[in-house]
Design a protein around this motif. Structure first.
Motif, PDB file in Angstrom:
ATOM      1  N   ILE A  48       0.841  -1.195   0.000  1.00  0.00           N
ATOM      2  CA  ILE A  48       0.000   0.000   0.000  1.00  0.00           C
ATOM      3  C   ILE A  48       0.876   1.245   0.000  1.00  0.00           C
ATOM      4  O   ILE A  48       0.633   2.197  -0.750  1.00  0.00           O
ATOM      5  N   PHE A  49       1.905   1.234   0.823  1.00  0.00           N
ATOM      6  CA  PHE A  49       2.793   2.384   0.941  1.00  0.00           C
ATOM      7  C   PHE A  49       3.536   2.647  -0.356  1.00  0.00           C
ATOM      8  O   PHE A  49       3.566   3.769  -0.854  1.00  0.00           O
ATOM      9  N   THR A  50       4.130   1.613  -0.944  1.00  0.00           N
ATOM     10  CA  THR A  50       4.889   1.807  -2.178  1.00  0.00           C
ATOM     11  C   THR A  50       3.986   2.176  -3.347  1.00  0.00           C
ATOM     12  O   THR A  50       4.407   2.879  -4.263  1.00  0.00           O
ATOM     13  N   GLY A  51       2.734   1.718  -3.328  1.00  0.00           N
ATOM     14  CA  GLY A  51       1.813   2.092  -4.385  1.00  0.00           C
ATOM     15  C   GLY A  51       1.282   3.504  -4.231  1.00  0.00           C
ATOM     16  O   GLY A  51       0.974   4.175  -5.219  1.00  0.00           O
ATOM     17  N   GLY A  52       1.187   3.995  -2.987  1.00  0.00           N
ATOM     18  CA  GLY A  52       0.586   5.292  -2.748  1.00  0.00           C
ATOM     19  C   GLY A  52       1.535   6.457  -2.643  1.00  0.00           C
ATOM     20  O   GLY A  52       1.132   7.607  -2.840  1.00  0.00           O
ATOM     21  N   GLN A  59       0.670  14.783  -5.654  1.00  0.00           N
ATOM     22  CA  GLN A  59      -0.365  15.665  -5.128  1.00  0.00           C
ATOM     23  C   GLN A  59       0.228  16.704  -4.182  1.00  0.00           C
ATOM     24  O   GLN A  59      -0.191  17.865  -4.181  1.00  0.00           O
ATOM     25  N   GLY A  60       1.202  16.273  -3.378  1.00  0.00           N
ATOM     26  CA  GLY A  60       1.840  17.200  -2.440  1.00  0.00           C
ATOM     27  C   GLY A  60       2.582  18.317  -3.150  1.00  0.00           C
ATOM     28  O   GLY A  60       2.484  19.485  -2.759  1.00  0.00           O
ATOM     29  N   THR A  66       0.681  25.382  -5.629  1.00  0.00           N
ATOM     30  CA  THR A  66      -0.487  26.267  -5.566  1.00  0.00           C
ATOM     31  C   THR A  66      -0.364  27.255  -4.418  1.00  0.00           C
ATOM     32  O   THR A  66      -0.662  28.448  -4.582  1.00  0.00           O
ATOM     33  N   VAL A  67       0.079  26.776  -3.263  1.00  0.00           N
ATOM     34  CA  VAL A  67       0.258  27.667  -2.111  1.00  0.00           C
ATOM     35  C   VAL A  67       1.292  28.744  -2.429  1.00  0.00           C
ATOM     36  O   VAL A  67       1.087  29.935  -2.151  1.00  0.00           O
TER      37      VAL A  67
END
Length: 126
Positions: A48-52, A59-60, A66-67
């Motif tokens: 899960i971690f390596t896929g996400g 996204q970060g 944007t900020v």
């Protein structure tokens, strides 16, 4: 209610969605989700971690960009800083509209490509 109202609306809608999902899962789900059947194993968390993580980073970085753009528009916009930030929001929405079409094309092409690749039809993939 402004920003606080938006926050409340988001929280309430998330809670209602969770309750609806929970009720429907209990009543008529084809696959019953039960916490008692869950056995945490380290290799699941690793997958899960390596896929996400790549998506999290992408996204970060987009959020940080944007900020920083909003801060720059606020600093250099002077009296019209709000208008500059609003204009950037409009441009972002327009570019996301075009980007959504490209993402849709990619997601539509992915199963076709995978099927042809699995069938050994490499020329159709190319």
């Amino acid at each position: 209610m402004g920003v606080a109202g938006a926050a409340w609306a988001t929280s309430v809608s998330q809670l209602v969605s969770f309750v609806v999902l929970l009720v429907l899962n209990r009543r008529c789900a084809a696959i019953k989700v039960k916490l008692s059947r869950f056995t945490p194993q380290l290799h699941y968390f690793y997958k899960i971690f390596t896929g996400g993580v790549p998506s999290l980073c992408r996204q970060g970085v987009g959020s940080i960009a944007t900020v920083l753009l909003n801060l720059a528009a606020g600093n250099y916009g002077g009296a019209s800083a709000d208008a500059a930030i609003a204009a950037m929001g409009v441009v972002n929405r327009i570019s996301m509209f075009a980007n959504s079409a490209l993402i849709g094309f990619g997601q539509g092409f992915q199963p076709v490509c995978g099927t042809n690749y699995g069938a050994g039809k490499r020329t159709r993939v190319r």
